[in-house]
Write a protein that holds these residues in place. Structure first.
Motif, PDB file in Angstrom:
ATOM      1  N   ILE A  25      63.302  79.642  21.724  1.00 27.48           N
ATOM      2  CA  ILE A  25      62.882  81.588  21.319  1.00 27.48           C
ATOM      3  C   ILE A  25      63.629  81.707  22.823  1.00 27.48           C
ATOM      4  O   ILE A  25      64.249  82.367  22.733  1.00 27.48           O
ATOM      5  N   PRO A  26      62.910  81.190  23.673  1.00 28.20           N
ATOM      6  CA  PRO A  26      63.335  81.868  25.011  1.00 28.20           C
ATOM      7  C   PRO A  26      64.468  81.511  25.286  1.00 28.20           C
ATOM      8  O   PRO A  26      65.385  82.093  26.459  1.00 28.20           O
ATOM      9  N   SER A  27      65.252  80.686  24.283  1.00 28.40           N
ATOM     10  CA  SER A  27      66.923  80.148  24.795  1.00 28.40           C
ATOM     11  C   SER A  27      67.461  80.840  23.673  1.00 28.40           C
ATOM     12  O   SER A  27      69.057  80.188  24.243  1.00 28.40           O
ATOM     13  N   ILE A  28      67.535  81.057  23.247  1.00 26.91           N
ATOM     14  CA  ILE A  28      68.693  82.460  22.530  1.00 26.91           C
ATOM     15  C   ILE A  28      68.978  83.329  23.509  1.00 26.91           C
ATOM     16  O   ILE A  28      68.027  84.224  23.220  1.00 26.91           O
ATOM     17  N   GLY A  29      71.076  83.604  22.775  1.00 28.39           N
ATOM     18  CA  GLY A  29      70.864  83.955  23.163  1.00 28.39           C
ATOM     19  C   GLY A  29      72.295  84.186  25.078  1.00 28.39           C
ATOM     20  O   GLY A  29      72.372  84.416  25.154  1.00 28.39           O
ATOM     21  N   THR A  30      71.002  82.845  25.556  1.00 25.34           N
ATOM     22  CA  THR A  30      71.782  81.833  26.552  1.00 25.34           C
ATOM     23  C   THR A  30      72.653  80.700  25.419  1.00 25.34           C
ATOM     24  O   THR A  30      73.939  80.252  25.533  1.00 25.34           O
ATOM     25  N   LYS A  31      71.524  79.607  25.361  1.00 27.65           N
ATOM     26  CA  LYS A  31      71.777  78.058  24.991  1.00 27.65           C
ATOM     27  C   LYS A  31      72.166  78.397  23.583  1.00 27.65           C
ATOM     28  O   LYS A  31      72.951  77.639  23.252  1.00 27.65           O
ATOM     29  N   PHE A  32      71.248  79.022  22.613  1.00 34.25           N
ATOM     30  CA  PHE A  32      71.968  79.042  21.269  1.00 34.25           C
ATOM     31  C   PHE A  32      72.030  80.335  20.928  1.00 34.25           C
ATOM     32  O   PHE A  32      71.812  81.185  21.374  1.00 34.25           O
TER      33      PHE A  32
END
Length: 309
Positions: free
Chosen positions: A120-127
């Motif tokens: 979830i912390p990576s959604i919008g950047t990595k994913f």
């Protein structure tokens, strides 16, 4: 999540779930991957049409990349797990990612492994999305937009024959393995608090980054039981040839969701409408069916549904 890496202890037919056309870089293969396994083939998305009005909603950044990037903790069969090459991510959530990409007019939908708490912390950047058996709750809805697609409960799994004599109605004092960051970890911790409040022994809650590690401990006798999604317990019980078996009824049934960046209204709308299209035309059930999970399919891709935590 995975088919339990139990080595000789379980002798699971992991290769049966491989997608031989997929890449080996930790992601699923391209949208032309159809799979030829004898047990669970990767869903062939070539039959799914692109829907122009949905494709037009996709943000330019995603269009330019031409890929819908999904993050999933690949050890939670049948949703997401590793194929026989040890790296390729397969499962119905990986298939769903590719199907969504097809409806959205994208060349591919890839699924890369990530530790569950980091997705979830990576959604919008990595994913772009997180499709990894996320139970929808108020905390996750505050962090991301959640689009419901399946309804899944929790179930206990024990070693064959229940040698520890685990009783789901009397978990106090028992050792229960869970995956870190899941709804099951939260549920068992609350049960433990209730045990102590009632004057009973606390539950020893054993969190692991991956569900495979939990399963190994259960089969090996170190833990009394594990608590995981009902689809996970049922699927892995079948593929483990009985080394793991479900005990008790399914509990705490709740919707699971596709997580999208809270600030990305355009991508959220595109994914929601693509998911609804797959539901309306029967594709979602077809994707779930090879994994025995078609009964979990929802008929409405509701955005941020009201939930009771």
């Amino acid at each position: 999540h995975a088919l339990f890496a139990l080595a000789a202890a379980a002798a699971l037919p992991l290769a049966a779930c491989a997608d031989p056309t997929a890449s080996t870089n930790g992601t699923t293969g391209g949208s032309n991957a159809s799979g030829t396994s004898s047990a669970t083939a990767s869903y062939d998305v070539s039959q799914i049409p692109t829907v122009a009005e949905i494709a037009n909603l996709v943000p330019d950044e995603v269009k330019a990349r031409d890929v819908l990037r999904n993050g999933a903790s690949a050890d939670y069969a049948p949703g997401e797990f590793r194929a026989s090459d040890g790296q390729t991510v397969v499962g119905y959530d990986a298939d769903l990612t590719r199907a969504l990409a097809k409806v959205m007019g994208l060349k591919d939908g890839t699924t890369s492994h990530a530790e569950f708490p980091t997705i979830i912390p990576s959604i919008g950047t990595k994913f772009d999305v997180g499709i990894s058996s996320f139970t929808i709750n108020s905390e996750r809805e505050q962090q991301t937009n959640m689009i419901a697609y399946v309804q899944v409960g929790s179930a206990y799994g024990v070693a064959q024959g229940n040698p520890k004599g685990f009783d789901p109605a009397q978990p106090c004092g028992k050792t229960i393995g869970v995956q870190t960051g899941t709804a099951q970890e939260e549920y068992v911790n609350k049960l433990s608090e209730e045990c102590v409040s009632a004057g009973n022994e606390a539950i020893t809650v054993m969190p692991h980054d991956v569900q495979t590690s939990v399963a190994t401990k259960v089969v090996g006798g170190q833990y009394d039981a594990t608590l995981a999604d009902s689809t996970v317990i049922g699927y892995t019980a079948a593929l483990s040839q009985g080394k793991i078996e479900q005990i008790g009824d399914v509990i705490e049934s709740a919707p699971q969701g596709i997580a999208v960046n809270k600030q990305d209204a355009a991508l959220t709308e595109a994914v929601q409408k693509a998911a609804q299209y797959l539901m309306d035309h029967g594709y979602l059930q077809q994707i779930l069916a090879p994994y025995g999970a078609e009964g979990a399919a929802l008929t409405t891709a509701e955005l941020n549904p009201q939930v009771n935590d």
